[in-house]
Design an enzyme around this catalytic site. Sequence first.
Site, PDB file in Angstrom:
ATOM      1  N   ASP A   1      17.089  13.094 -17.855  1.00  0.00           N
ATOM      2  CA  ASP A   1      17.475  12.259 -16.711  1.00  0.00           C
ATOM      3  C   ASP A   1      18.605  11.306 -17.132  1.00  0.00           C
ATOM      4  O   ASP A   1      18.768  11.028 -18.332  1.00  0.00           O
ATOM      5  CB  ASP A   1      16.209  11.472 -16.298  1.00  0.00           C
ATOM      6  CG  ASP A   1      16.252  10.966 -14.876  1.00  0.00           C
ATOM      7  OD1 ASP A   1      17.125  11.401 -14.116  1.00  0.00           O
ATOM      8  OD2 ASP A   1      15.375  10.141 -14.526  1.00  0.00           O
ATOM      9  N   HIS A   2      19.358  10.808 -16.170  1.00  0.00           N
ATOM     10  CA  HIS A   2      20.380   9.754 -16.355  1.00  0.00           C
ATOM     11  C   HIS A   2      20.937   9.560 -17.765  1.00  0.00           C
ATOM     12  O   HIS A   2      20.590   8.579 -18.444  1.00  0.00           O
ATOM     13  CB  HIS A   2      19.810   8.402 -15.926  1.00  0.00           C
ATOM     14  CG  HIS A   2      19.585   8.296 -14.463  1.00  0.00           C
ATOM     15  ND1 HIS A   2      20.593   8.177 -13.548  1.00  0.00           N
ATOM     16  CD2 HIS A   2      18.438   8.292 -13.750  1.00  0.00           C
ATOM     17  CE1 HIS A   2      20.085   8.111 -12.338  1.00  0.00           C
ATOM     18  NE2 HIS A   2      18.773   8.184 -12.419  1.00  0.00           N
TER      19      HIS A   2
ATOM     20  N   HIS B   1      16.207   3.418  -6.798  1.00  0.00           N
ATOM     21  CA  HIS B   1      15.171   3.496  -7.841  1.00  0.00           C
ATOM     22  C   HIS B   1      14.193   2.318  -7.789  1.00  0.00           C
ATOM     23  O   HIS B   1      14.615   1.178  -7.632  1.00  0.00           O
ATOM     24  CB  HIS B   1      15.812   3.494  -9.230  1.00  0.00           C
ATOM     25  CG  HIS B   1      16.643   4.709  -9.514  1.00  0.00           C
ATOM     26  ND1 HIS B   1      18.008   4.704  -9.500  1.00  0.00           N
ATOM     27  CD2 HIS B   1      16.276   5.983  -9.829  1.00  0.00           C
ATOM     28  CE1 HIS B   1      18.464   5.907  -9.803  1.00  0.00           C
ATOM     29  NE2 HIS B   1      17.436   6.709 -10.007  1.00  0.00           N
TER      30      HIS B   1
ATOM     31  N   GLY C   1      14.803   8.295  -6.857  1.00  0.00           N
ATOM     32  CA  GLY C   1      14.066   7.235  -6.168  1.00  0.00           C
ATOM     33  C   GLY C   1      13.013   7.792  -5.232  1.00  0.00           C
ATOM     34  O   GLY C   1      12.794   7.274  -4.132  1.00  0.00           O
TER      35      GLY C   1
ATOM     36  N   SER D   1       9.861   7.604  -5.258  1.00  0.00           N
ATOM     37  CA  SER D   1       8.653   6.786  -5.019  1.00  0.00           C
ATOM     38  C   SER D   1       8.856   5.922  -3.789  1.00  0.00           C
ATOM     39  O   SER D   1       9.891   5.253  -3.670  1.00  0.00           O
ATOM     40  CB  SER D   1       8.390   5.861  -6.214  1.00  0.00           C
ATOM     41  OG  SER D   1       8.221   6.604  -7.392  1.00  0.00           O
TER      42      SER D   1
ATOM     43  N   ASN E   1      13.031  13.229  -7.764  1.00  0.00           N
ATOM     44  CA  ASN E   1      12.619  12.485  -8.965  1.00  0.00           C
ATOM     45  C   ASN E   1      11.561  11.438  -8.620  1.00  0.00           C
ATOM     46  O   ASN E   1      11.755  10.644  -7.705  1.00  0.00           O
ATOM     47  CB  ASN E   1      13.814  11.770  -9.578  1.00  0.00           C
ATOM     48  CG  ASN E   1      14.828  12.726 -10.178  1.00  0.00           C
ATOM     49  OD1 ASN E   1      14.654  13.939 -10.122  1.00  0.00           O
ATOM     50  ND2 ASN E   1      15.874  12.182 -10.752  1.00  0.00           N
TER      51      ASN E   1
ATOM     52  N   ALA F   1       9.204   8.549 -10.624  1.00  0.00           N
ATOM     53  CA  ALA F   1       8.795   7.843 -11.849  1.00  0.00           C
ATOM     54  C   ALA F   1       7.835   6.699 -11.514  1.00  0.00           C
ATOM     55  O   ALA F   1       6.673   6.695 -11.941  1.00  0.00           O
ATOM     56  CB  ALA F   1      10.023   7.303 -12.581  1.00  0.00           C
TER      57      ALA F   1
HETATM   58  P1  13P Z   1      11.515   6.138  -8.877  1.00  0.00           P
HETATM   59  O1  13P Z   1      11.139   5.373 -10.080  1.00  0.00           O
HETATM   60  O2  13P Z   1      11.941   5.265  -7.748  1.00  0.00           O
HETATM   61  O3  13P Z   1      10.470   7.124  -8.462  1.00  0.00           O
HETATM   62  O4  13P Z   1      12.830   6.972  -9.230  1.00  0.00           O
HETATM   63  C1  13P Z   1      12.797   7.876 -10.271  1.00  0.00           C
HETATM   64  C2  13P Z   1      14.128   8.468 -10.510  1.00  0.00           C
HETATM   65  O5  13P Z   1      14.925   8.635  -9.611  1.00  0.00           O
HETATM   66  C3  13P Z   1      14.435   8.868 -11.877  1.00  0.00           C
HETATM   67  O6  13P Z   1      15.724   9.338 -12.013  1.00  0.00           O
END
Ligand code: 13P
Length: 279
Positions: A82-83, A179, A208, A210, A229, A231
């Site tokens: 990721d990123h 995010h 993002g 969540s 995604n 997290a």
């Molecule tokens: P969240 O933490 O908002 O679910 O986003 C995760 C994300 O986009 C990781 O790249």
Amino acid sequence: MGYEKTGDIIREAYKNNYGVPSFNICNYETIKFAVDAAEIAGKPVIVQLYPGFRDYISFEITVEITRRLAEKAKVPVGLHLDHCHDIETLKYAMRSGFLSVMYDGSKLPFEENIKTTLEASEAAKEFGADLEAELGNIGSAADISGYTDSSKFTDPDDALKFLDETGINSLAVAVGNAHGDYAATPNLDLARIEKISGLLKIPLVLHGGSGIPDEQLQKSVRLGIAKINVATDFFRAFQLAASEYINDKSKKEDIFACMKASKAKTMEFLAGKINLFNY
Ligand code: 13P
């Protein structure tokens, strides 16, 4: 089935209009819970690592754990970085076995983002890896203007130029997402997702994941979002499950028992997401 290239998993999802969650992981348990949840759901899953976490869990160990667990799975399991903001770390991850990586040049001016993403794309091709890149500004969900101000969203024509000049495999889009924990309920720009997907015809990625209402998420996958995604909500679900055990004074102070007790609840959350996007 088993360990598959994330690029193949999301191309298949894109072709068939469903989505696959990509869960951020930080240790053996988070990988194991995600793979086992996918087995229960009978559907694919992706796990991904923030490069910043590698002081805690190295690239090599992440690859090894995921590969070993995935090889035994009856569903496709993918791994992704990721990123990543620099090409050297990106190359190091690919040398360690990541066959799907994100280069994030979204904070750079447009032309600079194209230039560095092209460099990342050429490196990915050398390794036979797939590259995700980002265009537009996906900020923090704590700042409402970051995900309501459409001037920060991905412009469809710019996205097409970006794809033509870089040859990326998937694109993370800014479409009303951000995010972390949203300060107010987000409203995805579904028309923009449809337009970008119609022009680019490659899998789109929603960061993002969540806290976005289920109905919006389900609509977005029908319009071209193939990877979502997640997290914040995953880490929260695990922490809450562990806290429940820890705060129950009738339970022994036993980390193994705590992990085992946390697993069922966390997997319920994960399987729920897998089923929500792939319906
Ligand atoms: P969240 O933490 O908002 O679910 O986003 C995760 C994300 O986009 C990781 O790249």
